[in-house]
Design a protein around this motif. Structure first.
Motif, mmCIF file in Angstrom:
data_model
loop_
_atom_site.group_PDB
_atom_site.id
_atom_site.type_symbol
_atom_site.label_atom_id
_atom_site.label_comp_id
_atom_site.label_asym_id
_atom_site.label_seq_id
_atom_site.Cartn_x
_atom_site.Cartn_y
_atom_site.Cartn_z
ATOM 1 N N ARG A 48 10.327 -8.408 -14.092
ATOM 2 C CA ARG A 48 10.891 -9.304 -15.040
ATOM 3 C C ARG A 48 10.363 -10.580 -14.483
ATOM 4 O O ARG A 48 10.081 -11.250 -15.741
ATOM 5 N N ALA A 49 9.943 -10.916 -13.440
ATOM 6 C CA ALA A 49 9.561 -12.138 -12.987
ATOM 7 C C ALA A 49 8.012 -12.329 -13.748
ATOM 8 O O ALA A 49 7.568 -13.378 -14.173
ATOM 9 N N VAL A 50 7.394 -11.196 -13.880
ATOM 10 C CA VAL A 50 5.948 -11.161 -14.351
ATOM 11 C C VAL A 50 6.259 -11.577 -15.941
ATOM 12 O O VAL A 50 5.391 -12.186 -16.538
ATOM 13 N N ILE A 51 7.010 -10.949 -16.397
ATOM 14 C CA ILE A 51 7.409 -11.113 -18.106
ATOM 15 C C ILE A 51 7.834 -12.490 -18.330
ATOM 16 O O ILE A 51 7.336 -13.263 -19.373
ATOM 17 N N ALA A 52 8.729 -13.032 -17.422
ATOM 18 C CA ALA A 52 9.154 -14.331 -17.582
ATOM 19 C C ALA A 52 8.036 -15.507 -17.547
ATOM 20 O O ALA A 52 7.880 -16.411 -18.175
ATOM 21 N N ALA A 53 7.173 -15.108 -16.408
ATOM 22 C CA ALA A 53 5.822 -16.293 -16.005
ATOM 23 C C ALA A 53 4.994 -15.954 -17.527
ATOM 24 O O ALA A 53 4.387 -17.013 -17.978
ATOM 25 N N THR A 54 4.959 -15.003 -18.003
ATOM 26 C CA THR A 54 3.897 -14.672 -19.236
ATOM 27 C C THR A 54 4.737 -15.449 -20.394
ATOM 28 O O THR A 54 3.990 -16.039 -21.221
ATOM 29 N N LEU A 55 6.004 -15.561 -20.556
ATOM 30 C CA LEU A 55 6.758 -15.976 -21.636
ATOM 31 C C LEU A 55 6.560 -17.483 -21.516
ATOM 32 O O LEU A 55 6.696 -18.451 -22.384
ATOM 33 N N ALA A 56 6.282 -17.930 -20.230
ATOM 34 C CA ALA A 56 6.589 -19.354 -19.819
ATOM 35 C C ALA A 56 5.216 -20.057 -20.343
ATOM 36 O O ALA A 56 4.970 -21.403 -20.437
ATOM 37 N N ALA A 57 4.147 -19.117 -20.459
ATOM 38 C CA ALA A 57 2.725 -19.780 -20.740
ATOM 39 C C ALA A 57 2.710 -20.198 -22.220
ATOM 40 O O ALA A 57 3.456 -19.746 -22.908
ATOM 41 N N THR A 58 1.954 -21.361 -22.443
ATOM 42 C CA THR A 58 1.704 -21.916 -23.899
ATOM 43 C C THR A 58 0.313 -21.867 -24.015
ATOM 44 O O THR A 58 -0.458 -22.416 -23.341
ATOM 45 N N PRO A 59 -0.173 -21.095 -25.072
ATOM 46 C CA PRO A 59 0.570 -20.263 -25.832
ATOM 47 C C PRO A 59 0.862 -18.804 -25.003
ATOM 48 O O PRO A 59 0.227 -18.774 -24.048
ATOM 49 N N VAL A 60 1.833 -18.062 -25.619
ATOM 50 C CA VAL A 60 2.031 -16.812 -24.919
ATOM 51 C C VAL A 60 1.003 -15.901 -24.994
ATOM 52 O O VAL A 60 0.445 -15.569 -25.969
ATOM 53 N N ASP A 61 0.512 -15.413 -23.892
ATOM 54 C CA ASP A 61 -0.667 -14.314 -23.868
ATOM 55 C C ASP A 61 -0.115 -13.095 -24.488
ATOM 56 O O ASP A 61 0.597 -12.235 -23.472
ATOM 57 N N GLU A 62 -0.195 -12.754 -25.722
ATOM 58 C CA GLU A 62 0.429 -11.386 -26.270
ATOM 59 C C GLU A 62 0.147 -10.085 -25.494
ATOM 60 O O GLU A 62 0.834 -9.510 -25.347
ATOM 61 N N GLU A 63 -1.369 -10.035 -25.039
ATOM 62 C CA GLU A 63 -1.777 -8.880 -24.345
ATOM 63 C C GLU A 63 -1.015 -8.755 -23.023
ATOM 64 O O GLU A 63 -0.603 -7.541 -22.696
ATOM 65 N N ALA A 64 -0.766 -9.765 -22.338
ATOM 66 C CA ALA A 64 -0.359 -9.790 -21.124
ATOM 67 C C ALA A 64 1.263 -9.532 -21.023
ATOM 68 O O ALA A 64 1.809 -8.820 -20.331
ATOM 69 N N LEU A 65 1.813 -9.950 -22.166
ATOM 70 C CA LEU A 65 3.218 -9.781 -22.461
ATOM 71 C C LEU A 65 3.356 -8.245 -22.848
ATOM 72 O O LEU A 65 4.488 -7.441 -22.475
ATOM 73 N N ARG A 66 2.537 -7.736 -23.600
ATOM 74 C CA ARG A 66 2.595 -6.353 -23.838
ATOM 75 C C ARG A 66 2.657 -5.369 -22.903
ATOM 76 O O ARG A 66 3.228 -4.493 -22.628
ATOM 77 N N ARG A 67 1.555 -5.682 -21.879
ATOM 78 C CA ARG A 67 1.210 -4.938 -20.911
ATOM 79 C C ARG A 67 2.529 -4.925 -19.721
ATOM 80 O O ARG A 67 2.772 -4.042 -19.038
#
Length: 127
Positions: free
Chosen positions: A24-43
């Motif tokens: 969950r922390a990995v997903i939250a960190a990915t969501l915090a990035a601007t812009p959101v890295d869609e590939e990293a979020l999906r994985r």
């Protein structure tokens, strides 16, 4: 917000107890990035959902956790947040239940492990 989550139906190994918060922390960190890295979020979503499914978490509890992560993110624009939420929900359903048109995946019934399943290819849209 305190929600009761269903108890797992089997005994968890020590490593598994620590996976969910980390994922969950990995997903939250990915969501915090601007812009959101869609590939990293999906994985991240696929890995989290498969891990939760493998430990017999209900699909509802997984969706609730992901929804809370998106709503708690730094995404300020409602339009962008809804768009991200739609994609996260779609990835969640596919990771938990299997690919549309393909064989359904059910935890404990010949389901591949988290490590052995690759994320599906991204579907491009011309919209």
């Amino acid at each position: 917000m305190s929600r009761q989550h269903p108890a797992p139906s089997r005994e968890l190994f020590h490593e598994e107890l620590h996976d969910a918060p980390h994922l969950r922390a990995v997903i939250a960190a990915t969501l915090a990035a601007t812009p959101v890295d869609e590939e990293a979020l999906r994985r991240g979503v696929w890995t989290y959902v498969r891990s939760e499914r493998d430990r017999s978490a209900s699909p509802e509890s997984v969706v609730v956790a992901l929804t809370e992560l998106v709503h708690a993110s730094a995404i300020r624009t409602a339009f962008v947040r809804r768009s991200v939420m739609r994609r996260v929900n779609r990835w969640c359903v596919r990771a938990y239940f299997g690919h549309p048109g393909g064989k359904a995946v059910v935890a404990g019934v010949g389901a591949p492990s988290v490590a052995s399943m690759a994320a599906p290819p991204m579907i491009a849209s011309n919209r």
